[in-house]
Each structure stands twice: as C-alpha cells, then as structure tokens.
Design a protein around this motif. Structure first.
Motif, PDB file in Angstrom:
ATOM      1  N   THR A 126      37.612   6.566  -9.517  1.00  0.00           N
ATOM      2  CA  THR A 126      36.756   7.504  -8.779  1.00  0.00           C
ATOM      3  C   THR A 126      37.081   8.959  -9.112  1.00  0.00           C
ATOM      4  O   THR A 126      36.425   9.866  -8.602  1.00  0.00           O
ATOM      5  CB  THR A 126      36.902   7.307  -7.252  1.00  0.00           C
ATOM      6  OG1 THR A 126      38.288   7.423  -6.911  1.00  0.00           O
ATOM      7  CG2 THR A 126      36.392   5.951  -6.811  1.00  0.00           C
ATOM      8  N   LEU A 127      38.085   9.196  -9.940  1.00  0.00           N
ATOM      9  CA  LEU A 127      38.458  10.578 -10.262  1.00  0.00           C
ATOM     10  C   LEU A 127      37.333  11.287 -11.020  1.00  0.00           C
ATOM     11  O   LEU A 127      36.708  10.695 -11.903  1.00  0.00           O
ATOM     12  CB  LEU A 127      39.722  10.589 -11.142  1.00  0.00           C
ATOM     13  CG  LEU A 127      41.044  10.256 -10.449  1.00  0.00           C
ATOM     14  CD1 LEU A 127      42.132  10.025 -11.496  1.00  0.00           C
ATOM     15  CD2 LEU A 127      41.449  11.357  -9.489  1.00  0.00           C
ATOM     16  N   PRO A 128      37.070  12.569 -10.680  1.00  0.00           N
ATOM     17  CA  PRO A 128      36.105  13.328 -11.479  1.00  0.00           C
ATOM     18  C   PRO A 128      36.528  13.335 -12.950  1.00  0.00           C
ATOM     19  O   PRO A 128      37.713  13.432 -13.253  1.00  0.00           O
ATOM     20  CB  PRO A 128      36.190  14.734 -10.872  1.00  0.00           C
ATOM     21  CG  PRO A 128      36.647  14.511  -9.469  1.00  0.00           C
ATOM     22  CD  PRO A 128      37.597  13.345  -9.538  1.00  0.00           C
ATOM     23  N   GLY A 129      35.557  13.223 -13.828  1.00  0.00           N
ATOM     24  CA  GLY A 129      35.856  13.123 -15.262  1.00  0.00           C
ATOM     25  C   GLY A 129      35.743  11.687 -15.752  1.00  0.00           C
ATOM     26  O   GLY A 129      35.624  11.453 -16.944  1.00  0.00           O
ATOM     27  N   MET A 131      33.532   8.494 -16.056  1.00  0.00           N
ATOM     28  CA  MET A 131      32.105   8.154 -16.018  1.00  0.00           C
ATOM     29  C   MET A 131      31.898   6.800 -16.673  1.00  0.00           C
ATOM     30  O   MET A 131      32.833   6.224 -17.218  1.00  0.00           O
ATOM     31  CB  MET A 131      31.306   9.211 -16.778  1.00  0.00           C
ATOM     32  CG  MET A 131      31.196  10.519 -16.048  1.00  0.00           C
ATOM     33  SD  MET A 131      30.293  11.716 -17.046  1.00  0.00           S
ATOM     34  CE  MET A 131      31.544  12.926 -17.194  1.00  0.00           C
ATOM     35  N   GLU A 232      43.674  15.649  -9.226  1.00  0.00           N
ATOM     36  CA  GLU A 232      42.339  16.021  -8.739  1.00  0.00           C
ATOM     37  C   GLU A 232      41.226  15.515  -9.652  1.00  0.00           C
ATOM     38  O   GLU A 232      40.091  15.395  -9.240  1.00  0.00           O
ATOM     39  CB  GLU A 232      42.237  17.538  -8.587  1.00  0.00           C
ATOM     40  CG  GLU A 232      42.756  18.041  -7.259  1.00  0.00           C
ATOM     41  CD  GLU A 232      43.975  18.917  -7.430  1.00  0.00           C
ATOM     42  OE1 GLU A 232      44.002  19.700  -8.383  1.00  0.00           O
ATOM     43  OE2 GLU A 232      44.905  18.802  -6.608  1.00  0.00           O
ATOM     44  N   GLU A 376      34.583   3.855   0.531  1.00  0.00           N
ATOM     45  CA  GLU A 376      36.012   3.771   0.207  1.00  0.00           C
ATOM     46  C   GLU A 376      36.672   2.530   0.809  1.00  0.00           C
ATOM     47  O   GLU A 376      37.564   2.615   1.643  1.00  0.00           O
ATOM     48  CB  GLU A 376      36.703   5.069   0.608  1.00  0.00           C
ATOM     49  CG  GLU A 376      36.103   6.250  -0.184  1.00  0.00           C
ATOM     50  CD  GLU A 376      36.770   7.579   0.122  1.00  0.00           C
ATOM     51  OE1 GLU A 376      37.974   7.676  -0.117  1.00  0.00           O
ATOM     52  OE2 GLU A 376      36.079   8.485   0.603  1.00  0.00           O
TER      53      GLU A 376
ATOM     54  N   ARG B  43      31.289  17.060  -5.363  1.00  0.00           N
ATOM     55  CA  ARG B  43      31.250  16.813  -3.912  1.00  0.00           C
ATOM     56  C   ARG B  43      32.597  16.278  -3.453  1.00  0.00           C
ATOM     57  O   ARG B  43      33.459  15.949  -4.279  1.00  0.00           O
ATOM     58  CB  ARG B  43      30.157  15.797  -3.558  1.00  0.00           C
ATOM     59  CG  ARG B  43      30.479  14.379  -4.009  1.00  0.00           C
ATOM     60  CD  ARG B  43      29.484  13.347  -3.431  1.00  0.00           C
ATOM     61  NE  ARG B  43      29.928  11.993  -3.750  1.00  0.00           N
ATOM     62  CZ  ARG B  43      30.180  11.055  -2.829  1.00  0.00           C
ATOM     63  NH1 ARG B  43      30.034  11.321  -1.548  1.00  0.00           N
ATOM     64  NH2 ARG B  43      30.570   9.867  -3.197  1.00  0.00           N
ATOM     65  N   SER B  50      37.924  12.962  -0.534  1.00  0.00           N
ATOM     66  CA  SER B  50      38.379  12.935  -1.929  1.00  0.00           C
ATOM     67  C   SER B  50      37.256  13.464  -2.826  1.00  0.00           C
ATOM     68  O   SER B  50      36.074  13.330  -2.514  1.00  0.00           O
ATOM     69  CB  SER B  50      38.818  11.526  -2.335  1.00  0.00           C
ATOM     70  OG  SER B  50      37.707  10.692  -2.543  1.00  0.00           O
ATOM     71  N   GLU B  51      37.674  14.089  -3.925  1.00  0.00           N
ATOM     72  CA  GLU B  51      36.693  14.780  -4.759  1.00  0.00           C
ATOM     73  C   GLU B  51      36.055  13.834  -5.762  1.00  0.00           C
ATOM     74  O   GLU B  51      36.704  12.938  -6.297  1.00  0.00           O
ATOM     75  CB  GLU B  51      37.358  15.970  -5.442  1.00  0.00           C
ATOM     76  CG  GLU B  51      37.787  17.002  -4.416  1.00  0.00           C
ATOM     77  CD  GLU B  51      38.244  18.307  -5.023  1.00  0.00           C
ATOM     78  OE1 GLU B  51      38.938  18.251  -6.051  1.00  0.00           O
ATOM     79  OE2 GLU B  51      37.900  19.362  -4.451  1.00  0.00           O
ATOM     80  N   ARG B  52      34.768  14.051  -5.997  1.00  0.00           N
ATOM     81  CA  ARG B  52      34.011  13.190  -6.911  1.00  0.00           C
ATOM     82  C   ARG B  52      33.159  14.036  -7.851  1.00  0.00           C
ATOM     83  O   ARG B  52      32.814  15.173  -7.534  1.00  0.00           O
ATOM     84  CB  ARG B  52      33.078  12.256  -6.120  1.00  0.00           C
ATOM     85  CG  ARG B  52      33.797  11.295  -5.176  1.00  0.00           C
ATOM     86  CD  ARG B  52      34.505  10.177  -5.914  1.00  0.00           C
ATOM     87  NE  ARG B  52      35.340   9.380  -5.015  1.00  0.00           N
ATOM     88  CZ  ARG B  52      34.905   8.337  -4.309  1.00  0.00           C
ATOM     89  NH1 ARG B  52      33.652   7.973  -4.395  1.00  0.00           N
ATOM     90  NH2 ARG B  52      35.732   7.675  -3.536  1.00  0.00           N
ATOM     91  N   GLY B  53      32.794  13.413  -8.959  1.00  0.00           N
ATOM     92  CA  GLY B  53      31.907  14.072  -9.916  1.00  0.00           C
ATOM     93  C   GLY B  53      30.896  13.078 -10.433  1.00  0.00           C
ATOM     94  O   GLY B  53      30.912  11.899 -10.048  1.00  0.00           O
ATOM     95  N   PRO B  54      30.013  13.504 -11.333  1.00  0.00           N
ATOM     96  CA  PRO B  54      28.993  12.598 -11.884  1.00  0.00           C
ATOM     97  C   PRO B  54      29.639  11.352 -12.470  1.00  0.00           C
ATOM     98  O   PRO B  54      30.683  11.435 -13.117  1.00  0.00           O
ATOM     99  CB  PRO B  54      28.339  13.431 -12.986  1.00  0.00           C
ATOM    100  CG  PRO B  54      28.587  14.847 -12.603  1.00  0.00           C
ATOM    101  CD  PRO B  54      29.908  14.865 -11.894  1.00  0.00           C
ATOM    102  N   GLU B  63      27.119   9.651  -6.787  1.00  0.00           N
ATOM    103  CA  GLU B  63      28.387  10.389  -6.746  1.00  0.00           C
ATOM    104  C   GLU B  63      28.185  11.881  -6.979  1.00  0.00           C
ATOM    105  O   GLU B  63      29.071  12.673  -6.717  1.00  0.00           O
ATOM    106  CB  GLU B  63      29.353   9.842  -7.810  1.00  0.00           C
ATOM    107  CG  GLU B  63      29.928   8.475  -7.501  1.00  0.00           C
ATOM    108  CD  GLU B  63      30.934   8.486  -6.370  1.00  0.00           C
ATOM    109  OE1 GLU B  63      30.972   9.444  -5.573  1.00  0.00           O
ATOM    110  OE2 GLU B  63      31.702   7.507  -6.277  1.00  0.00           O
TER     111      GLU B  63
END
Lengths: 461, 99
Positions: A126-129, A131, A232, A376, B43, B50-54, B63
């Motif tokens: 679920t971490l940003p980055g 995909m 993060e 979650e 978001r 917790s932080e999310r991205g595309p 997301e």
C-alpha cells in the motif's frame, strides 16, 4: 428514456467490435465507456498516439487504430466519460456522465468491461510508489511517462511486456523479480504443442525476453518472501532466492500477478459464475456465443475469461452476430468462421496459464498483510472471522467491513474468497463472492437526484 | 522519479496543487501530472491516516482520491487536468461540510 436494440458497456476491443458488427446489422446501438476516448486499457489513447508512441508500444498496440476508426464511423451512439452504475433484470441501464444522469433500456446488453489486475497483497503493497504493472504501462502508453527507479515484481506476460517497453523508452527497470515457482515450466510444457497453434505469441514473448537480456536488465527467478520496504513511500524491494536475501532500491514498484475478469456487472445481474482453476478466478458461465445465464445478456472480451485483445474483438463480433441471428438475419457462416479464429487465437492460453500461475504468496497472504486496502483489513483478521464462523465473503464483510470501502471490494474480493476457501479447506466456488449491489461506483446524491424526471427525453449526445 | 519521454507539441497548462503551481500537458490526468511532478502521496486513509498514492490508474482501486475544485472523492486517474484546476490531497474521510 431512450430504447436501444443493443447496449454495450465498455469501448475496448470487445465493445468496439461488437458495436461495429451490431451497427452493420442495422441495430440501434449505444456504447457506454468510462474513458474519454475509445480503446479500453489495451488500446488506451490509441487515437492520440503519434508515430513515436506507436513504434514504442509495438505492432499489437497499433492494430487498435483500425478498430477505433471503424467504431468511430459506425452508427453507434457513443457515450464516453460515462459510468454505468446500475443494470437491472429488465435491461434498464442507469448511467452518469458529463451531461448528468440518465436511463436507457436495451433489447440486449453486451458487457465488455474487460479485465483488471489481480490483487497482489504483499508486505508494503500500500506504500505510495507501489503500483500495478498495468498502471506503469498506462502512464507510458497514454502520457509518455516512465520512471527511472522501477523494479517489476510478479509473474505473467505483461510483466515482461512492460519491462521491454520501458527499455525501449530508454528507462529499463532496475530488475524484474519473478515469483513463478520452480516447476511452472514443467507444468506448462504439456500445453506447449497446443500453443504452437498461435506461434506469433510465442515469438513475441521470446523476443521480449531476449531484448531484456541484451539491455542487461537483471531477471531474478523464483523469488519468495517478497516485501516492499519504505517508511512513507516505497524505497526498496526485498526477496529471498535459495535462502539468500536480496534488496534492490526502488522508488517505483510495479506489481503483477496476471489479470482477471472485472465481474461487477455480471455479479450485480446475478449471472451464474464458474470457478476457473486454470485462470484462478471466477468467470461468467457462457454459451459459445457469449450469452450468460440471463437471456439477452452477453459478456465478451477479457470479462468473459482472459484471452487478450484479438480474442476480445472476435468475441465482440460473435455476440453481435448472435443477436443478429436471433433477429432473423443470416449470420451462421460468418459466426462459424469467427469461432474458428477465436479457437486458434486462444490456443496459447493453457500454456500461459500454467507457466504464469499466480504465486501462493499473494493467494495466501501472511496474517499481518493488508488484504482490503480501503478498510485496512488483514488476512489474519479474515482468518479469525472464519474461525468465529463466517462462512463466506459477505459474512466476513459484516464482521470486518472488508470490501465496504470506496473500491467496493473490487481489489480485495478475489483474495478474500481465496483466504476463506483455504481457511475452510474448501473450493473457492463453495465460498462464493461478495454480493454486488448498485450503485456500481460511488455517486453524489445530486447524480441520483438528477436522474428522476429530468432524465426523460434528455438528449443523449 | 517519472519523466516524460518525448518533448511533445501538446498544449501546456498549469494547475494548482496544495497551493503550488504545477505544469501539465493537455490530455494528462490529474494523477499522471502529479506523478510527473514527483507527488506520490495523494491521500491519507480514513481508517489509520496512512498515506496512499495512485495504484491502478484505471479507475478500479480508488487509491488516488483527491479534492478537485472543492469536491472531494474525485479519482485523480479519471479526471483530466483543466487550466487553473485546484487540487488538494484528501486527508482522511471526506466531510459533508467540506462539500
């Protein structure tokens, strides 16, 4: 409220081909699609692609252009940027788009909503980055964006295709980390001679893998215990091969474990579904023409079971020809020839399905791995719910809220079914799936309120 | 980091993200423009912040929800950038009062 002979949902290869064929047969046709241009995901942005983009994405992508042109010149009413949020048993369709909400009725409905990526629950997913590999391909295809710090993880033809296209674009991935278990090739070999009936796919696959080797992209095979690290956002991918731990830094991670049918609309309508052991997903029960257990409701393209773009377009034509035959038009000869081409094109599938079976790690995630990203909920919590007596996804949902977030269970649904089936030591089709209800996508109250009287007589275009 | 592979002749436009001016090309989705600008966090979740991205970029995963021109819960991957659009991260659950 408008009435159409045929309503098609989705403007990818299946939907476009169905629209062309149904229009040619003289039917009134409406096509709804969420995107603002035809092509679906596979031919996304095909009309805007310049020569450079076409060369980069390859010949198979470029073939979508002719289909999009035929679709544009057909007499079908095209509704881009439009979300279908309900289809009921009387084939009444509710939609919402730029011009507000509306309603149409249809004599036949062709569902051509395609595929989506199989969820890949892993630590850190679920971490940003992080995909899907498909997302990275969309960025390249539609926007010409490529990342220079990418690691691709998982298995399946798309993983190698994306790696090859990124390499071609001048930003090869730092590594391809393949999760297929040892022995996958041995299990796939019995299907090899069948696959030879569709040799173009085998050639394309080999060329892709060769190009990666020439470019020096490291390919790690049989990776286990894959985790994405980062506080993060994604910082690295780590994994184990033969007892040795590897770690590759990555700000962008592309995950892929194959694609599965998008089942929201067929589930909403209550079409019968079967469990496909080879594709490891539910597929709608269809007759040879793509008709579901509900009369006059058809599914074509990857939504009918994964077959790729060529099969999708053939399937779309076939469904339209069937509807024409029902209306008394002579289409038998043509339908037979389309069926034969479909069988040849699909010959590659049993080989690919065995070679690229999804990894056990994402089908049976560890207890503390998040399964439902929206609410979650972890795999362990779902197993606890089963221990407390929840027999299926709908009870787990009531216990835990899994599947109740904004994605409405699209991502976690197939995993929740797998986790419960394994915990109960039973089959996935004995466990079943989330009950899907309208609206199919979150709507504002204004969109629903705008429907009532105003929708009557509203122009469609 | 994402970069654009070819210099393109498409029209350029600018929009606002969290008070900063960002550039986009005509046809870019909000999610693509933000990724190109190095913005990976769009978001935070309603459950644990917790932080999310595309993630899927095709409208399935939700997301990439952001607030666009004051309207929350917009899918950044499904909305095209328009000139002077105001985009903000969506922190936690959208509140009725914020609409």
């Amino acid at each position: 409220m408008s009435a159409y002979d045929v309503a098609i949902i989705g403007a990818g290869p299946a939907g476009m081909a169905a629209a062309v064929e149904a229009s040619r047969a003289g039917f009134s046709v409406v096509v709804f699609d969420e995107q603002d241009a035809p092509g679906g995901q596979i031919y996304r942005a095909i009309e805007r692609a310049d020569a450079g983009r076409l060369a980069l994405m390859g010949e198979d992508y470029a073939t979508g252009r002719a289909l999009a042109e035929a679709f544009r010149t057909s007499s079908a009413v095209y509704m881009p940027g439009t979300i279908v949020w309900n289809v009921d048993a009387s084939l009444r369709i509710n939609y919402s788009g730029a011009t507000g909400s509306g309603e149409v009725t249809a004599g036949s409905v062709i569902i051509a909503t395609g595929a989506m990526e199989r969820a890949t629950p892993l630590p850190g997913w679920t971490l940003p980055g992080v995909m899907t590999a498909g997302a990275l391909q969309i960025l390249l295809k539609a926007h010409g964006l490529v990342s220079d710090d990418t690691v691709l993880v998982g298995c399946g033809p798309l993983l190698f295709l994306v790696a090859q296209q990124m390499t071609e674009a001048g930003s090869p991935p730092r590594a391809v980390v393949e999760t297929a278990a040892p022995g996958a090739l041995r299990r796939a070999l019995p299907h090899f001679f069948g696959a030879l009936r569709a040799p173009a796919y085998l050639r394309k696959g080999l060329a892709m893998i060769r190009q990666l080797a020439r470019a020096g992209v490291p390919v790690y095979r049989h990776a286990q215990a894959v985790a994405i690290e980062g506080r993060e956002a994604a910082e690295a991918v780590s994994f184990t091969i033969k007892g040795q731990r590897h770690r590759i830094s990555a700000g962008t991670v592309g995950l892929h474990q194959g694609v599965i049918p998008n089942q929201q609309i067929t589930r909403l309508l209550g079409c019968e579904q079967d469990w496909s052991a080879s594709q490891r997903c539910f597929v709608p029960r269809l007759d040879p023409f793509g008709e579901t257990s509900i009369q006059n409701v058809y599914v074509t393209g990857d939504g009918a079971g994964i077959g790729g773009a060529v099969s999708a377009a053939l399937g779309g034509r076939l469904a339209a020809l069937r509807i024409a035959a029902r209306a008394g038009k002579a289409t038998t000869g043509e339908a037979r020839s389309v069926m034969a081409r479909l069988a040849r094109d699909r010959a590659i599938r049993p080989f690919l399905e065995a070679l690229y079976a999804p990894s056990d790690e994402v089908l049976m995630p560890a207890d503390d791995t998040l399964v439902c990203r929206c609410e979650e909920v972890t795999a362990g919590q779902i197993r606890e719910a089963v221990a407390l007596g929840a027999p299926g996804p709908n009870q787990a949902k009531a216990f835990l809220r899994c599947g109740m977030g904004p994605c409405q269970g699209r991502i976690c649904g197939p995993v929740v079914t797998e986790v419960i089936a394994a915990a109960r030591r039973t089959r996935q089709d004995a466990v079943g799936y989330y009950r899907i209800r309208p609206p199919l996508k979150p709507l504002s109250v204004a969109e629903i309120a705008g429907l009532a009287p105003a929708a009557e007589g509203q122009p469609l275009d | 980091m994402f970069k654009r592979i070819a210099t393109s002749r498409k029209a350029r436009l600018s929009f606002d993200f969290e008070g900063h001016r960002l550039e986009a090309e005509d046809g870019d989705t909000v999610a693509a423009a933000l990724l190109l600008a190095g913005e990976r966090v769009l978001r935070s979740t309603a459950v644990s912040a917790s932080e999310r991205g595309p993630f899927c970029l095709m409208g399935v995963c939700f997301e990439c929800l952001v607030e666009i021109d004051g309207i929350p819960n917009r899918q950044a991957c499904m909305v095209k950038v328009l000139p002077d659009m105001r985009v903000r991260r969506q922190r936690g659950a959208a509140r009725v009062g914020s609409i």
